[in-house]
Design an enzyme around this catalytic site. Structure first.
Site, PDB file in Angstrom:
ATOM      1  CE  LYS A 138      -3.753  -2.138   2.688  1.00  0.00           C
ATOM      2  NZ  LYS A 138      -4.418  -2.129   4.004  1.00  0.00           N
ATOM      3  NE  ARG A 175     -12.367  -4.336   6.762  1.00  0.00           N
ATOM      4  CZ  ARG A 175     -11.418  -3.697   6.118  1.00  0.00           C
ATOM      5  NH1 ARG A 175     -11.543  -2.417   5.865  1.00  0.00           N
ATOM      6  NH2 ARG A 175     -10.337  -4.330   5.720  1.00  0.00           N
TER       7      ARG A 175
HETATM    8  P1  ADP Z   1      -3.346  -3.829   6.978  1.00  0.00           P
HETATM    9  O1  ADP Z   1      -2.689  -3.023   5.912  1.00  0.00           O
HETATM   10  O2  ADP Z   1      -2.393  -4.617   7.832  1.00  0.00           O
HETATM   11  O3  ADP Z   1      -4.549  -4.651   6.523  1.00  0.00           O
HETATM   12  P2  ADP Z   1      -5.217  -1.918   8.098  1.00  0.00           P
HETATM   13  O4  ADP Z   1      -4.839  -0.652   8.794  1.00  0.00           O
HETATM   14  O5  ADP Z   1      -5.907  -1.791   6.793  1.00  0.00           O
HETATM   15  O6  ADP Z   1      -3.869  -2.737   8.003  1.00  0.00           O
HETATM   16  O7  ADP Z   1      -6.112  -2.810   9.056  1.00  0.00           O
HETATM   17  C1  ADP Z   1      -5.641  -3.283  10.283  1.00  0.00           C
HETATM   18  C2  ADP Z   1      -6.642  -4.279  10.853  1.00  0.00           C
HETATM   19  O8  ADP Z   1      -7.879  -3.623  11.120  1.00  0.00           O
HETATM   20  C3  ADP Z   1      -6.993  -5.423   9.884  1.00  0.00           C
HETATM   21  O9  ADP Z   1      -7.167  -6.621  10.618  1.00  0.00           O
HETATM   22  C4  ADP Z   1      -8.294  -4.993   9.277  1.00  0.00           C
HETATM   23  O10 ADP Z   1      -9.072  -6.099   8.853  1.00  0.00           O
HETATM   24  C5  ADP Z   1      -8.937  -4.282  10.475  1.00  0.00           C
HETATM   25  N1  ADP Z   1      -9.922  -3.285  10.049  1.00  0.00           N
HETATM   26  C6  ADP Z   1      -9.827  -2.401   9.040  1.00  0.00           C
HETATM   27  N2  ADP Z   1     -10.941  -1.666   8.929  1.00  0.00           N
HETATM   28  C7  ADP Z   1     -11.784  -2.106   9.892  1.00  0.00           C
HETATM   29  C8  ADP Z   1     -13.137  -1.781  10.273  1.00  0.00           C
HETATM   30  N3  ADP Z   1     -13.825  -0.867   9.609  1.00  0.00           N
HETATM   31  N4  ADP Z   1     -13.678  -2.437  11.320  1.00  0.00           N
HETATM   32  C9  ADP Z   1     -12.975  -3.404  11.977  1.00  0.00           C
HETATM   33  N5  ADP Z   1     -11.715  -3.779  11.665  1.00  0.00           N
HETATM   34  C10 ADP Z   1     -11.135  -3.146  10.634  1.00  0.00           C
END
Ligand code: ADP
Length: 162
Positions: free
Chosen positions: A42, A92
């Site tokens: 990303k 999610r």
């Molecule tokens: P990564 O790049 O490691 O996926 P993210 O910051 O996108 O990191 O997400 C970190 C964690 O939070 C992941 O386990 C993701 O599934 C979870 N996550 C992301 N968005 C949400 C949400 N809206 N509600 C609950 N958990 C979430």
């Protein structure tokens, strides 16, 4: 022994969905450590320093939550170093499940003593991701309720035309 969970992610930026997982995790574990890590797939909008600062402000009301960052070691190595026996992740939907299952299996291979614990997203946040919010904000869509206030202000400023 103190039950410590590491919640690793890219948090670009931290959303209300993340915060909900952190808050719920903080009720289950003695301590939750939010780990701001690099996701090499990303491209980041915020610098690590900005993410750490924003996350620290957003979780300040939770006494058993702290924020760290690191960019050089495996997640399980960081967990071990910090005494965290648990990794906390959020799910999610079906695609998160598939994605998270592979990461969990790899982490279990790397360190079988560290257990990944999943929390299902709250329905009100299960459709949001950091990328969707950034995209929506780019075209001036209203995403205020999906971001902690300090994060919303910071991101809005970043997105303002110069
Ligand atoms: P990564 O790049 O490691 O996926 P993210 O910051 O996108 O990191 O997400 C970190 C964690 O939070 C992941 O386990 C993701 O599934 C979870 N996550 C992301 N968005 C949400 C949400 N809206 N509600 C609950 N958990 C979430």
């Amino acid at each position: 022994m103190k039950k410590i969970a590491l919640f690793p992610g890219s948090f670009d930026p931290l959303t209300m969905g993340h915060l909900s997982t952190i808050e719920r995790g903080a009720q289950i574990f003695d301590e939750v450590i939010v780990g701001i890590f690099i996701n090499t797939n990303k491209k980041s909008l915020l610098s690590t320093e900005e993410k750490v600062q924003l996350a620290k402000e957003a979780v300040a009301y939770l006494p058993n939550v702290k924020v760290i960052s690191q960019q050089t070691e495996l997640t399980v190595q960081t967990a071990r170093r910090l005494g965290a026996k648990f990794l906390l992740r959020g799910i999610r939907n079906g695609s998160d499940y598939e994605y998270e299952k592979d990461i969990m299996t790899m982490n279990r291979h790397l360190d079988p003593e560290i257990e990944t614990v999943f929390l299902m997203a709250e329905t009100q946040y299960s459709h949001i991701s950091s990328s969707l919010l950034k995209e929506t904000l780019l075209f001036q869509g209203d995403v205020k309720k999906y971001l902690p206030e300090n994060v919303y202000e910071a991101i809005k400023k970043k997105r303002e035309p110069r």
